[in-house]
Design a protein around this motif. Structure first.
Motif, mmCIF file in Angstrom:
data_model
loop_
_atom_site.group_PDB
_atom_site.id
_atom_site.type_symbol
_atom_site.label_atom_id
_atom_site.label_comp_id
_atom_site.label_asym_id
_atom_site.label_seq_id
_atom_site.Cartn_x
_atom_site.Cartn_y
_atom_site.Cartn_z
ATOM 1 N N SER A 119 0.824 -1.202 0.000
ATOM 2 C CA SER A 119 0.000 0.000 0.000
ATOM 3 C C SER A 119 0.864 1.260 0.000
ATOM 4 C CB SER A 119 -0.919 0.006 1.226
ATOM 5 O OG SER A 119 -0.142 0.243 2.399
ATOM 6 N N ARG A 120 0.201 2.392 -0.043
ATOM 7 C CA ARG A 120 0.845 3.685 0.121
ATOM 8 C C ARG A 120 0.234 4.372 1.333
ATOM 9 N NH1 ARG A 120 0.215 6.969 -5.327
ATOM 10 N NH2 ARG A 120 1.446 8.425 -4.094
ATOM 11 N N PRO A 121 1.056 4.797 2.317
ATOM 12 C CA PRO A 121 2.513 4.685 2.408
ATOM 13 C C PRO A 121 2.961 3.251 2.693
ATOM 14 C CG PRO A 121 1.628 5.538 4.447
ATOM 15 C CD PRO A 121 0.469 5.458 3.492
ATOM 16 N N ASP A 122 4.250 3.053 2.726
ATOM 17 C CA ASP A 122 4.816 1.722 2.893
ATOM 18 C C ASP A 122 4.757 1.308 4.360
ATOM 19 O OD1 ASP A 122 6.156 -0.651 2.298
ATOM 20 O OD2 ASP A 122 8.085 0.240 2.807
ATOM 21 N N TYR A 123 4.190 0.143 4.615
ATOM 22 C CA TYR A 123 4.166 -0.431 5.957
ATOM 23 C C TYR A 123 4.900 -1.769 5.930
ATOM 24 C CZ TYR A 123 0.325 2.835 7.044
ATOM 25 O OH TYR A 123 -0.451 3.951 7.235
ATOM 26 N N LYS A 124 5.710 -2.020 6.934
ATOM 27 C CA LYS A 124 6.396 -3.310 7.067
ATOM 28 C C LYS A 124 5.516 -4.246 7.895
ATOM 29 C CE LYS A 124 9.974 -1.509 4.976
ATOM 30 N NZ LYS A 124 10.241 -1.841 3.550
ATOM 31 N N ILE A 125 4.349 -4.560 7.345
ATOM 32 C CA ILE A 125 3.360 -5.270 8.137
ATOM 33 C C ILE A 125 3.813 -6.686 8.472
ATOM 34 C CG2 ILE A 125 2.044 -6.187 6.182
ATOM 35 C CD1 ILE A 125 0.644 -4.718 9.477
ATOM 36 N N ILE A 146 2.580 -3.611 17.934
ATOM 37 C CA ILE A 146 1.229 -3.547 17.374
ATOM 38 C C ILE A 146 0.633 -2.170 17.621
ATOM 39 C CG2 ILE A 146 -1.106 -4.477 17.553
ATOM 40 C CD1 ILE A 146 0.110 -7.193 18.138
ATOM 41 N N ASP A 147 0.803 -1.657 18.845
ATOM 42 C CA ASP A 147 0.303 -0.316 19.161
ATOM 43 C C ASP A 147 0.920 0.724 18.237
ATOM 44 O OD1 ASP A 147 -1.135 -1.461 21.187
ATOM 45 O OD2 ASP A 147 0.262 -0.889 22.771
ATOM 46 N N THR A 148 2.221 0.595 17.988
ATOM 47 C CA THR A 148 2.922 1.544 17.122
ATOM 48 C C THR A 148 2.371 1.503 15.705
ATOM 49 O OG1 THR A 148 4.953 1.376 18.429
ATOM 50 C CG2 THR A 148 5.170 2.181 16.164
ATOM 51 N N GLN A 149 2.094 0.290 15.206
ATOM 52 C CA GLN A 149 1.552 0.148 13.861
ATOM 53 C C GLN A 149 0.161 0.772 13.753
ATOM 54 O OE1 GLN A 149 2.372 -0.565 10.907
ATOM 55 N NE2 GLN A 149 0.392 -0.909 9.934
ATOM 56 N N VAL A 150 -0.685 0.519 14.746
ATOM 57 C CA VAL A 150 -2.037 1.080 14.727
ATOM 58 C C VAL A 150 -1.982 2.604 14.777
ATOM 59 C CG1 VAL A 150 -4.239 1.213 15.953
ATOM 60 C CG2 VAL A 150 -3.076 -0.988 15.721
ATOM 61 N N GLU A 151 -1.116 3.156 15.615
ATOM 62 C CA GLU A 151 -0.994 4.614 15.707
ATOM 63 C C GLU A 151 -0.466 5.206 14.397
ATOM 64 O OE1 GLU A 151 1.488 5.200 19.086
ATOM 65 O OE2 GLU A 151 -0.036 4.482 20.517
ATOM 66 N N ARG A 168 -2.430 7.888 11.760
ATOM 67 C CA ARG A 168 -1.848 9.144 11.292
ATOM 68 C C ARG A 168 -1.740 9.198 9.776
ATOM 69 N NH1 ARG A 168 1.868 7.991 15.394
ATOM 70 N NH2 ARG A 168 3.386 7.387 13.802
ATOM 71 N N GLU A 169 -1.344 8.084 9.145
ATOM 72 C CA GLU A 169 -0.968 8.110 7.737
ATOM 73 C C GLU A 169 -1.963 7.436 6.802
ATOM 74 O OE1 GLU A 169 3.068 6.850 7.205
ATOM 75 O OE2 GLU A 169 3.738 7.785 9.076
ATOM 76 N N GLY A 170 -2.797 6.540 7.327
ATOM 77 C CA GLY A 170 -3.830 5.941 6.510
ATOM 78 C C GLY A 170 -3.328 5.020 5.417
ATOM 79 N N ASP A 171 -4.179 4.814 4.422
ATOM 80 C CA ASP A 171 -3.901 3.895 3.312
ATOM 81 C C ASP A 171 -4.460 4.545 2.061
ATOM 82 O OD1 ASP A 171 -3.486 1.775 1.614
ATOM 83 O OD2 ASP A 171 -5.086 0.534 2.456
#
Length: 248
Positions: free
Chosen positions: A48-54, A136-141, A145-148
Motif C-alpha cells: 500500500s501507500r505509504p509503505d508499511y512493514k506489516i 502492534i500499538d505503534t503500527q495502529v498509531e 496518522r498516515e492511513g492507506d
C-alpha cells in the motif's frame, strides 16, 4: 438490486433524524477500535501507500480487511435487518461474520460467548484486557496518522473531460458496489476530473478495483426524482469511478 444500493431512489421513507453523538453506547467505541486495528494490521499493507512493514508486526491477524470489507458485510445483511439495525450494529455483524469466515472463531463459540455476556450484564462493561505488544500499538498509531491512500499513478488518460455529457451504466452490483443505484441510466455532466488514478481495495463484480480515473459529475435533481419532491434549479453532485461511466 438490494435496497441498500438504492436508498436514493426510494420514496416514502420516514424522515431521518441525524444522530448528534458519534458514539451512543460504550461498546460502539470498542467496535470502532477493533475495526481500526483490523485495517491497521491488514495483510495488504505491504503493497500500500505509504509503505508499511506489516510482515514485521507480531500480530496474529493475518487477513485482508478494509473499509470495503466492512461495507460489503453491511450490504450482505437482509434488507429488513439493514434498516432495523443501528449503524454500529451493522459494523458488529459484519466484523463478527468475517471472523467466523476467516476461522478465528467458530459460530458456536461466538454464540456461546454472546449468550454468556447477555446473561451477565457486568461482563459487557468489563475493562479491556491490559498488556499487548508495543509494536502492534505503534503500527495502529502509524496507520491512524498516515492511513492507506487509494491514489495511484495514472495508467491511462481519462476517457472524459470537463464539460462532457456522460451516462451512468446499468451494471449489476453483485455483492458490493460503490455506485448509487438510483443514478443508473441517468445522464450527467463532468465538472471535475480528479488528478491521478484511484484504486478500490479489492475487485468488485461491477468493475472497480484496478486504478482508474474518478470524475465529479453533476445531475439535475428533476432527472433523478419526481418534481413533487424537488425544488427548481437543484443540482446533485457525485464522485464516480470511470468503470461506471459511458459516453451519453
Amino acid at each position: 438490486m438490494k435496497l441498500q444500493h438504492n436508498l436514493g431512489g426510494l420514496e416514502g421513507l420516514d424522515p431521518i433524524t441525524p444522530e448528534l453523538e458519534v458514539f451512543v453506547e460504550p461498546w460502539e467505541k470498542r467496535i470502532f477500535g477493533i475495526h481500526t486495528a483490523m485495517m491497521a494490521l491488514s495483510n495488504h499493507l505491504n503493497s500500500s501507500r505509504p509503505d508499511y512493514k506489516i510482515d514485521q508486526v507480531p500480530t496474529q491477524f493475518k487477513s485482508f480487511w478494509t473499509w470495503g470489507h466492512l461495507r460489503m458485510g453491511a450490504e450482505g445483511i437482509h434488507p429488513f435487518e439493514y434498516f432495523r439495525l443501528r449503524y454500529y450494529e451493522k459494523w458488529l455483524g459484519g466484523i463478527s461474520g468475517f471472523f467466523v469466515e476467516e476461522g478465528y472463531i467458530t459460530q458456536e463459540e461466538l454464540d456461546a460467548r454472546t449468550a454468556e455476556i447477555l446473561a451477565d450484564s457486568a461482563k459487557a462493561e468489563a475493562p479491556l484486557p491490559s498488556g499487548g505488544d508495543a509494536a502492534i500499538d505503534t503500527q495502529v498509531e502509524k496507520y491512524l496518522r498516515e492511513g492507506d491512500s487509494p491514489m495511484r499513478s495514472q495508467p491511462a488518460p481519462p476517457k472524459f473531460s470537463v464539460g462532457d455529457k456522460v451516462r451512468i451504466k446499468n451494471v449489476a452490483p453483485g455483492e458490493h458496489s460503490r455506485l448509487p443505484g438510483n443514478l443508473k441510466g441517468h445522464t450527467a455532466e463532468v465538472v471535475k476530473v480528479y488528478e491521478g488514478a484511484f484504486t478500490y481495495f479489492f475487485p468488485t463484480a461491477d468493475g472497480i478495483g484496478t486504478p482508474m480515473p474518478v470524475y465529479s459529475l453533476v445531475f439535475h435533481a428533476e432527472d433523478l426524482w419526481d418534481e413533487s419532491v424537488t425544488e427548481p434549479n437543484v443540482v446533485y453532485y457525485n464522485d464516480i469511478f470511470e468503470a461506471y461511466v459511458e459516453a451519453a
